[in-house]
Write a protein that holds these residues in place. Sequence first.
Motif, PDB file in Angstrom:
ATOM      1  N   GLY A 108       0.796  -1.230   0.000  1.00 32.26           N
ATOM      2  CA  GLY A 108       0.000   0.000   0.000  1.00 32.26           C
ATOM      3  C   GLY A 108       0.821   1.269   0.000  1.00 32.26           C
ATOM      4  N   VAL A 109       2.017   1.224  -0.569  1.00 31.14           N
ATOM      5  CA  VAL A 109       2.883   2.405  -0.569  1.00 31.14           C
ATOM      6  C   VAL A 109       2.442   3.412  -1.634  1.00 31.14           C
ATOM      7  N   THR A 110       2.905   4.640  -1.480  1.00 31.43           N
ATOM      8  CA  THR A 110       2.525   5.704  -2.410  1.00 31.43           C
ATOM      9  C   THR A 110       3.591   6.004  -3.451  1.00 31.43           C
ATOM     10  N   GLU A 111       4.803   5.444  -3.257  1.00 34.00           N
ATOM     11  CA  GLU A 111       5.842   5.671  -4.257  1.00 34.00           C
ATOM     12  C   GLU A 111       6.913   4.591  -4.200  1.00 34.00           C
ATOM     13  N   MET A 112       7.604   4.475  -5.329  1.00 32.51           N
ATOM     14  CA  MET A 112       8.760   3.580  -5.438  1.00 32.51           C
ATOM     15  C   MET A 112       9.982   4.463  -5.585  1.00 32.51           C
ATOM     16  N   GLN A 113      11.055   4.106  -4.898  1.00 32.70           N
ATOM     17  CA  GLN A 113      12.312   4.856  -4.953  1.00 32.70           C
ATOM     18  C   GLN A 113      13.441   3.931  -5.379  1.00 32.70           C
ATOM     19  N   MET A 114      14.435   4.513  -6.020  1.00 34.51           N
ATOM     20  CA  MET A 114      15.646   3.781  -6.371  1.00 34.51           C
ATOM     21  C   MET A 114      16.787   4.770  -6.479  1.00 34.51           C
ATOM     22  N   THR A 115      18.003   4.260  -6.399  1.00 37.35           N
ATOM     23  CA  THR A 115      19.176   5.087  -6.650  1.00 37.35           C
ATOM     24  C   THR A 115      19.931   4.486  -7.824  1.00 37.35           C
ATOM     25  N   VAL A 116      20.407   5.368  -8.694  1.00 39.52           N
ATOM     26  CA  VAL A 116      21.114   4.958  -9.907  1.00 39.52           C
ATOM     27  C   VAL A 116      22.361   5.823 -10.024  1.00 39.52           C
ATOM     28  N   ILE A 117      23.467   5.230 -10.452  1.00 35.95           N
ATOM     29  CA  ILE A 117      24.675   6.028 -10.698  1.00 35.95           C
ATOM     30  C   ILE A 117      24.319   7.093 -11.730  1.00 35.95           C
ATOM     31  N   SER A 118      24.537   8.350 -11.396  1.00 35.86           N
ATOM     32  CA  SER A 118      24.065   9.468 -12.227  1.00 35.86           C
ATOM     33  C   SER A 118      24.642   9.472 -13.637  1.00 35.86           C
ATOM     34  N   LEU A 119      25.790   8.840 -13.849  1.00 38.43           N
ATOM     35  CA  LEU A 119      26.386   8.776 -15.186  1.00 38.43           C
ATOM     36  C   LEU A 119      25.717   7.735 -16.080  1.00 38.43           C
ATOM     37  N   ARG A 120      24.839   6.929 -15.531  1.00 44.76           N
ATOM     38  CA  ARG A 120      24.155   5.871 -16.292  1.00 44.76           C
ATOM     39  C   ARG A 120      22.944   6.450 -17.021  1.00 44.76           C
ATOM     40  N   THR A 121      23.192   7.361 -17.944  1.00 41.18           N
ATOM     41  CA  THR A 121      22.108   8.092 -18.613  1.00 41.18           C
ATOM     42  C   THR A 121      21.151   7.180 -19.375  1.00 41.18           C
ATOM     43  N   GLU A 122      21.667   6.118 -20.024  1.00 37.22           N
ATOM     44  CA  GLU A 122      20.790   5.209 -20.768  1.00 37.22           C
ATOM     45  C   GLU A 122      19.878   4.433 -19.824  1.00 37.22           C
ATOM     46  N   LEU A 123      20.379   4.087 -18.642  1.00 33.66           N
ATOM     47  CA  LEU A 123      19.575   3.375 -17.654  1.00 33.66           C
ATOM     48  C   LEU A 123      18.547   4.322 -17.035  1.00 33.66           C
ATOM     49  N   ILE A 124      18.963   5.539 -16.736  1.00 34.02           N
ATOM     50  CA  ILE A 124      18.018   6.524 -16.197  1.00 34.02           C
ATOM     51  C   ILE A 124      16.911   6.797 -17.210  1.00 34.02           C
ATOM     52  N   ALA A 125      17.249   6.900 -18.488  1.00 33.57           N
ATOM     53  CA  ALA A 125      16.236   7.116 -19.531  1.00 33.57           C
ATOM     54  C   ALA A 125      15.245   5.950 -19.563  1.00 33.57           C
ATOM     55  N   PHE A 126      15.732   4.719 -19.397  1.00 36.78           N
ATOM     56  CA  PHE A 126      14.860   3.536 -19.327  1.00 36.78           C
ATOM     57  C   PHE A 126      13.854   3.700 -18.187  1.00 36.78           C
ATOM     58  N   TYR A 127      14.341   4.096 -17.018  1.00 40.99           N
ATOM     59  CA  TYR A 127      13.444   4.280 -15.873  1.00 40.99           C
ATOM     60  C   TYR A 127      12.489   5.451 -16.092  1.00 40.99           C
ATOM     61  N   GLU A 128      12.955   6.508 -16.704  1.00 38.44           N
ATOM     62  CA  GLU A 128      12.062   7.636 -16.994  1.00 38.44           C
ATOM     63  C   GLU A 128      10.914   7.204 -17.900  1.00 38.44           C
ATOM     64  N   ARG A 129      11.190   6.349 -18.860  1.00 40.08           N
ATOM     65  CA  ARG A 129      10.128   5.837 -19.736  1.00 40.08           C
ATOM     66  C   ARG A 129       9.135   4.982 -18.959  1.00 40.08           C
ATOM     67  N   ARG A 130       9.503   4.489 -17.805  1.00 37.54           N
ATOM     68  CA  ARG A 130       8.612   3.704 -16.947  1.00 37.54           C
ATOM     69  C   ARG A 130       7.920   4.585 -15.906  1.00 37.54           C
ATOM     70  N   GLY A 131       8.114   5.915 -15.982  1.00 30.01           N
ATOM     71  CA  GLY A 131       7.419   6.830 -15.073  1.00 30.01           C
ATOM     72  C   GLY A 131       8.225   7.315 -13.885  1.00 30.01           C
ATOM     73  N   TYR A 132       9.511   6.980 -13.826  1.00 26.64           N
ATOM     74  CA  TYR A 132      10.354   7.445 -12.717  1.00 26.64           C
ATOM     75  C   TYR A 132      10.898   8.825 -13.047  1.00 26.64           C
ATOM     76  N   ALA A 133      11.000   9.662 -12.028  1.00 30.75           N
ATOM     77  CA  ALA A 133      11.476  11.032 -12.220  1.00 30.75           C
ATOM     78  C   ALA A 133      12.803  11.231 -11.493  1.00 30.75           C
ATOM     79  N   ARG A 134      13.675  11.957 -12.146  1.00 30.11           N
ATOM     80  CA  ARG A 134      14.935  12.347 -11.506  1.00 30.11           C
ATOM     81  C   ARG A 134      14.606  13.396 -10.447  1.00 30.11           C
ATOM     82  N   THR A 135      15.237  13.290  -9.298  1.00 37.28           N
ATOM     83  CA  THR A 135      14.973  14.239  -8.222  1.00 37.28           C
ATOM     84  C   THR A 135      16.085  15.271  -8.067  1.00 37.28           C
TER      85      THR A 135
END
Length: 187
Positions: free
Chosen positions: A125-152
């Motif tokens: 019943g949580v309201t959000e999912m969190q993760m940490t990604v190495i900031s230089l992993r731009t292709e991986l971050i883009a993958f997560y952004e396409r799944r609805g994750y936002a950079r903070t």
Amino acid sequence: MEIAPPRDAHRLTFRDAAEDDVPALVELVESAYRGESSRAGWTTEAHLLEGRRTDEDGVREVLATPGGRLLVAEQDGAMVACCQLEHRDDAAYFGMFSVRPGRQGAGLGKSVIAEAERVAREEWGVTEMQMTVISLRTELIAFYERRGYARTGRMSPFPYGDERFGVPLRDDLEFELLVKEFGSDER
């Protein structure tokens, strides 16, 4: 006469990891992130880090974490992916996400993320999912952004000097927090 396989012959199944899975989980995680085998997939960190991504003690620690789960995805009886989930108040943490390199790029990772999000929403019943990604992993971050994750923009330092996390090949590594908020229609 050629017979087509049953429709669900290659169906992905999910289960919680057990102690007996520890060696296979270490091998899966290592293959997805480090060393030469990881270069067969697109999620490799081999250009950023050498050394181990995890070990048996690290996987056992995840298994023993209160409020945590290590989700295993299997296909045709073989372990093909995994992810860590940890219940943290109103959020869930998503980590140790690994897909076998030869199976990356075919939608398997999307299915694992969807199942992890379902568990977090429906069972915790949580309201959000969190993760940490190495900031230089731009292709991986883009993958997560396409799944609805936002950079903070919220960064945390890489644990330089602690070889449990690998041996950095660069001096500019840091983690960025990514967050996906679940709408009330998703819970």
